[in-house]
Design a protein around this motif. Structure first.
Motif, mmCIF file in Angstrom:
data_model
loop_
_atom_site.group_PDB
_atom_site.id
_atom_site.type_symbol
_atom_site.label_atom_id
_atom_site.label_comp_id
_atom_site.label_asym_id
_atom_site.label_seq_id
_atom_site.Cartn_x
_atom_site.Cartn_y
_atom_site.Cartn_z
ATOM 1 N N TRP B 103 -12.752 -10.537 -34.742
ATOM 2 C CA TRP B 103 -11.414 -9.989 -34.558
ATOM 3 C C TRP B 103 -11.048 -9.152 -35.776
ATOM 4 O O TRP B 103 -11.376 -9.498 -36.912
ATOM 5 N N ALA B 104 -10.362 -8.070 -35.513
ATOM 6 C CA ALA B 104 -9.907 -7.215 -36.610
ATOM 7 C C ALA B 104 -8.794 -7.909 -37.381
ATOM 8 O O ALA B 104 -8.192 -8.882 -36.896
ATOM 9 N N SER B 105 -8.501 -7.419 -38.557
ATOM 10 C CA SER B 105 -7.438 -8.032 -39.358
ATOM 11 C C SER B 105 -6.094 -7.934 -38.639
ATOM 12 O O SER B 105 -5.184 -8.724 -38.880
ATOM 13 N N SER B 106 -5.977 -6.961 -37.724
ATOM 14 C CA SER B 106 -4.750 -6.826 -36.940
ATOM 15 C C SER B 106 -4.671 -7.864 -35.833
ATOM 16 O O SER B 106 -3.646 -7.988 -35.166
ATOM 17 N N GLY B 107 -5.736 -8.621 -35.647
ATOM 18 C CA GLY B 107 -5.727 -9.700 -34.661
ATOM 19 C C GLY B 107 -6.278 -9.276 -33.308
ATOM 20 O O GLY B 107 -6.461 -8.090 -33.034
ATOM 21 N N ARG B 108 -6.539 -10.269 -32.480
ATOM 22 C CA ARG B 108 -7.082 -9.975 -31.154
ATOM 23 C C ARG B 108 -6.078 -9.220 -30.321
ATOM 24 O O ARG B 108 -4.881 -9.353 -30.566
ATOM 25 N N PRO B 109 -6.468 -8.391 -29.412
ATOM 26 C CA PRO B 109 -7.839 -8.219 -28.932
ATOM 27 C C PRO B 109 -8.618 -7.160 -29.702
ATOM 28 O O PRO B 109 -9.679 -6.729 -29.247
ATOM 29 N N ASN B 110 -8.118 -6.736 -30.838
ATOM 30 C CA ASN B 110 -8.828 -5.691 -31.578
ATOM 31 C C ASN B 110 -10.055 -6.269 -32.281
ATOM 32 O O ASN B 110 -9.977 -7.323 -32.918
ATOM 33 N N VAL B 111 -11.141 -5.547 -32.166
ATOM 34 C CA VAL B 111 -12.423 -5.993 -32.722
ATOM 35 C C VAL B 111 -12.777 -5.140 -33.929
ATOM 36 O O VAL B 111 -12.520 -3.931 -33.948
ATOM 37 N N ASP B 112 -13.334 -5.764 -34.929
ATOM 38 C CA ASP B 112 -13.882 -5.052 -36.081
ATOM 39 C C ASP B 112 -15.242 -5.688 -36.388
ATOM 40 O O ASP B 112 -15.333 -6.676 -37.106
ATOM 41 N N SER B 113 -16.290 -5.108 -35.823
ATOM 42 C CA SER B 113 -17.626 -5.687 -35.945
ATOM 43 C C SER B 113 -18.047 -5.746 -37.408
ATOM 44 O O SER B 113 -17.553 -4.973 -38.245
ATOM 45 N N ALA B 114 -18.975 -6.639 -37.694
ATOM 46 C CA ALA B 114 -19.411 -6.784 -39.086
ATOM 47 C C ALA B 114 -20.860 -7.248 -39.162
ATOM 48 O O ALA B 114 -21.385 -7.874 -38.234
ATOM 49 N N ILE B 115 -21.466 -6.910 -40.276
ATOM 50 C CA ILE B 115 -22.773 -7.442 -40.643
ATOM 51 C C ILE B 115 -22.592 -8.225 -41.938
ATOM 52 O O ILE B 115 -21.588 -8.064 -42.627
ATOM 53 N N ARG B 123 -26.232 -18.302 -53.608
ATOM 54 C CA ARG B 123 -25.310 -18.707 -52.534
ATOM 55 C C ARG B 123 -26.013 -18.612 -51.202
ATOM 56 O O ARG B 123 -27.108 -18.062 -51.098
ATOM 57 N N CYS B 124 -25.331 -19.091 -50.170
ATOM 58 C CA CYS B 124 -25.742 -18.844 -48.790
ATOM 59 C C CYS B 124 -24.633 -18.024 -48.132
ATOM 60 O O CYS B 124 -23.537 -17.920 -48.671
ATOM 61 N N SER B 125 -24.917 -17.451 -46.987
ATOM 62 C CA SER B 125 -23.954 -16.525 -46.383
ATOM 63 C C SER B 125 -22.612 -17.192 -46.116
ATOM 64 O O SER B 125 -22.537 -18.344 -45.689
ATOM 65 N N ASP B 126 -21.581 -16.412 -46.354
ATOM 66 C CA ASP B 126 -20.209 -16.872 -46.153
ATOM 67 C C ASP B 126 -19.435 -15.644 -45.667
ATOM 68 O O ASP B 126 -19.345 -14.646 -46.377
ATOM 69 N N PHE B 127 -18.889 -15.755 -44.476
ATOM 70 C CA PHE B 127 -18.248 -14.575 -43.887
ATOM 71 C C PHE B 127 -17.184 -13.987 -44.811
ATOM 72 O O PHE B 127 -17.084 -12.773 -44.968
ATOM 73 N N SER B 128 -16.402 -14.863 -45.434
ATOM 74 C CA SER B 128 -15.293 -14.349 -46.247
ATOM 75 C C SER B 128 -15.791 -13.563 -47.456
ATOM 76 O O SER B 128 -15.080 -12.702 -47.970
ATOM 77 N N LYS B 129 -16.991 -13.845 -47.889
ATOM 78 C CA LYS B 129 -17.518 -13.159 -49.068
ATOM 79 C C LYS B 129 -18.509 -12.054 -48.706
ATOM 80 O O LYS B 129 -18.682 -11.099 -49.478
ATOM 81 N N ASP B 130 -19.169 -12.190 -47.575
ATOM 82 C CA ASP B 130 -20.338 -11.347 -47.324
ATOM 83 C C ASP B 130 -20.202 -10.333 -46.193
ATOM 84 O O ASP B 130 -21.086 -9.496 -46.016
ATOM 85 N N ALA B 131 -19.128 -10.402 -45.442
ATOM 86 C CA ALA B 131 -19.013 -9.491 -44.298
ATOM 87 C C ALA B 131 -18.844 -8.044 -44.767
ATOM 88 O O ALA B 131 -18.110 -7.763 -45.711
ATOM 89 N N ILE B 132 -19.554 -7.162 -44.094
ATOM 90 C CA ILE B 132 -19.334 -5.724 -44.264
ATOM 91 C C ILE B 132 -18.779 -5.234 -42.933
ATOM 92 O O ILE B 132 -19.505 -5.139 -41.943
ATOM 93 N N ARG B 133 -17.506 -4.977 -42.924
ATOM 94 C CA ARG B 133 -16.809 -4.627 -41.686
ATOM 95 C C ARG B 133 -17.131 -3.199 -41.264
ATOM 96 O O ARG B 133 -17.294 -2.308 -42.101
ATOM 97 N N SER B 134 -17.135 -2.977 -39.952
ATOM 98 C CA SER B 134 -17.357 -1.608 -39.457
ATOM 99 C C SER B 134 -16.241 -0.688 -39.917
ATOM 100 O O SER B 134 -16.472 0.502 -40.154
ATOM 101 N N SER B 135 -15.022 -1.213 -40.043
ATOM 102 C CA SER B 135 -13.914 -0.369 -40.504
ATOM 103 C C SER B 135 -14.156 0.119 -41.929
ATOM 104 O O SER B 135 -13.823 1.259 -42.278
ATOM 105 N N THR B 136 -14.755 -0.731 -42.737
ATOM 106 C CA THR B 136 -15.076 -0.327 -44.115
ATOM 107 C C THR B 136 -16.189 0.716 -44.115
ATOM 108 O O THR B 136 -16.139 1.700 -44.871
ATOM 109 N N ILE B 137 -17.176 0.491 -43.271
ATOM 110 C CA ILE B 137 -18.271 1.477 -43.168
ATOM 111 C C ILE B 137 -17.715 2.809 -42.676
ATOM 112 O O ILE B 137 -18.036 3.876 -43.210
ATOM 113 N N LYS B 138 -16.837 2.724 -41.695
ATOM 114 C CA LYS B 138 -16.232 3.942 -41.126
ATOM 115 C C LYS B 138 -15.508 4.736 -42.211
ATOM 116 O O LYS B 138 -15.615 5.966 -42.275
#
Lengths: 313, 251
Positions: B103-115, B123-138
């Protein structure tokens, strides 16, 4: 979406500008305070290609290999594939898939392949794919009609299948995936199948026959309790000292391809025959569940050794 | 106006990037990124070899397609900052990691894909630390075009993915631009990704002079079958958008 090639030009300009500055640096006109590679593990292409699998082929002509071209014509017509203005035949050693096959392409007037058919050394169809796409609005056939089309096509190519197929709607293409999963000695062969992709209008897009060699079944097979113990031993070893723990979701006996999933030393090794194994689906909990959905473990059904597995990230 | 803005920003970026590379005029950079530290014994209790196998395959095959230099990283150098500082200059991008349509930071139903970036050796993967959002890439790619983008992850080939748009690739199968996006629509086994991508590259690079198209390679790889799927709700379904007549060469 509007966009122009100007951005591509910008990239080129940037690259050229970088070179100009790089040249200036090299002649001492500018000094770089800190010239790092940004921490990247850069790979030169030649280095990266070392050890890569390759595809090698030899040309097949209709004069020298008439039987191959005859099979290809028969399969093409049975599957309703397009007829090209010419054909191109080759014998392929595919290092990516560790397979050898004869391939005939129907080639269109533009020089592009319209469809290909591939046959193993015994002349049996391995794969057939058409490369055009259905155009315009189409009537969607039912799943039963798709299955009948698939069966007719397979029969025409000489492939035999038994029993009722599994029919899945393809949500992306609107068509159907009709497949007969391979079973040997009462156990599924993981991934092996005869599969037909049917367009939503009922025409066949592709046919595949996947059939791996199987090792002899073990003379004594681990029972469920023994297999559960072997899996539990492995899972306990994974869980030690970590926040992550694992729960076994289910186990079944299947023929599987041993692989290098858990053994780096086996990466790149030639694949062996499929072996009978207990296959356990395992779910992580704790931190790893945020990025690992499922782990699948293969335990040899004869001796309890881990022989491979899989992961859903 | 957009063109002028893009040029201005690009020039500024060029200035900031001076010295970042001297790899050659008109280089067509391809970046190959693979998250491996999350899949080591330290995080999982075992070391998963698929990130290495997919990385090795792609670096060689993307190079064979004409992208040069091939940069990016396997492991700890695959950081968010490294990815974002490099991506603007890329013509081709490949990522093997965990990916999903969040879900995008604006909330559902908006999507913001991430890797997920590689978390590094401690460390091991942690979404809050490791996500690269499509909006940031954009916001980093600022309208620049990409030839080939492959998201070797779960879910980023689904119709709800916002990742193609981060690279300006319209979700159509009839583009006339030199662009192609490849992803997987559902949860996908790594073994199936490896089998598919091997077949894809073998067909694409299996003939001289880049005479085959990415669409043909995609169709071939789908057509050979033999793909395991985790469950019936997640069939193996790769997906693509872009130009069906494009051979994937850079430029």
């Amino acid at each position: 979406m509007s966009r122009t090639r100007s951005t591509s030009a910008v990239k080129a300009v940037l690259a050229a500008a970088t070179v100009v500055v790089g040249l200036a640096m090299s002649t001492g006109q500018l000094t770089a305070a800190s010239f790092t590679d940004g921490g990247f593990d850069s790979k030169g292409t030649d280095t990266a290609r070392a050890g890569q699998p390759v595809v090698t082929d030899t040309v097949l002509s209709a004069d020298d290999s008439p039987e191959v071209f005859a099979r290809a014509d028969a399969a093409r017509d049975a599957l309703g594939f397009p007829v090209g203005s010419k054909k191109a035949g080759r014998h392929v050693k595919d290092g990516f898939q560790n397979s050898d096959y004869d391939e005939v392409a129907e080639v269109g007037s533009s020089g592009q392949p319209l469809a290909i058919t591939q046959f193993d050394g015994d002349g049996r169809l391995l794969a057939a794919v058409r490369f055009d796409a259905p155009s315009g609005p189409q009537v969607k056939v039912t799943s039963d009609a798709a299955a009948r089309a698939a069966q007719r096509g397979l029969a025409g190519t000489g492939l035999t299948v038994g029993g009722a197929p599994r029919i899945d709607a393809n949500t992306l293409t609107g068509g159907w995936d009709v497949h007969w999963d391979r079973v040997q000695d009462g156990f599924a062969v993981r991934g092996d199948e005869t599969r037909v992709h049917v367009w939503q209008d009922g025409r066949i897009e592709s046919v595949a026959r996947v059939e791996h060699k199987l090792a002899a079944a073990p003379s004594r097979r681990l029972g469920q309790v023994e297999a559960q113990e072997a899996v539990a031993l492995q899972v306990d070893a994974w869980s030690s000292g970590e926040d992550t723990s694992y729960a076994v979701q289910g186990m079944d006996v299947e023929w599987v391809g041993p692989n290098a999933m858990f053994e780096p030393s086996k990466v790149g090794a030639a694949p062996g025959p499929y072996r009978l194994a207990w296959v356990a689906n395992i779910k992580p909990s704790g931190p790893a569940s945020e990025y690992v959905r499922l782990i699948t473990l293969y335990v040899d059904a004869g001796n309890g050794a881990v022989i491979g597995g899989d992961i859903v990230e | 106006m957009k063109r002028a803005e893009t040029l201005l920003v690009s020039v500024l970026l060029a200035v900031s990037a001076l010295g970042a590379t001297t790899q050659g005029a008109f280089a067509y950079t391809g970046d190959v990124w693979s998250n491996s530290d999350s899949f080591t014994a330290r995080c999982l209790g075992f070391t998963d070899t698929y990130p290495q196998q997919l990385y090795s395959l792609t670096t060689g095959q993307m190079g064979a397609l004409g992208y040069q230099p091939i940069t990016g990283a396997l492991g700890s150098s695959f950081t968010r900052s490294a990815f974002l500082s490099e991506v603007f200059y890329d013509y081709a991008v490949y990522v093997h990691s965990h990916g999903d349509n969040y879900w995008a930071s604006s909330g559902r139903p908006n999507v913001d894909s991430a890797i997920m970036q590689d978390p590094g050796p401690t460390r091991c993967s942690d979404f809050s630390k490791d996500a690269i959002r499509s909006s940031t890439i954009k916001s980093t790619t600022i309208g620049t075009p990409y030839n080939l983008v492959i998201m070797s992850t779960c879910n980023l080939g689904s119709s709800s993915s916002t990742m193609p748009n981060a690279f300006q690739i319209e979700m159509t199968k009839a583009s006339t631009q030199r662009e192609f996006y490849l992803g997987y629509a559902y949860l996908t086994y790594d073994s199936s990704e490896l089998r598919f991508e091997r077949a894809f590259w073998s067909y694409l690079n299996g003939a001289p002079n880049h005479q085959r198209t990415l669409y043909q390679a995609f169709t071939y790889a789908v057509g050979i079958g033999g793909y395991s799927a985790p469950d019936s709700a997640d069939p193996f379904q790769p997906n693509w958008w872009g130009n069906p007549n494009y051979n994937g060469t850079p430029g």
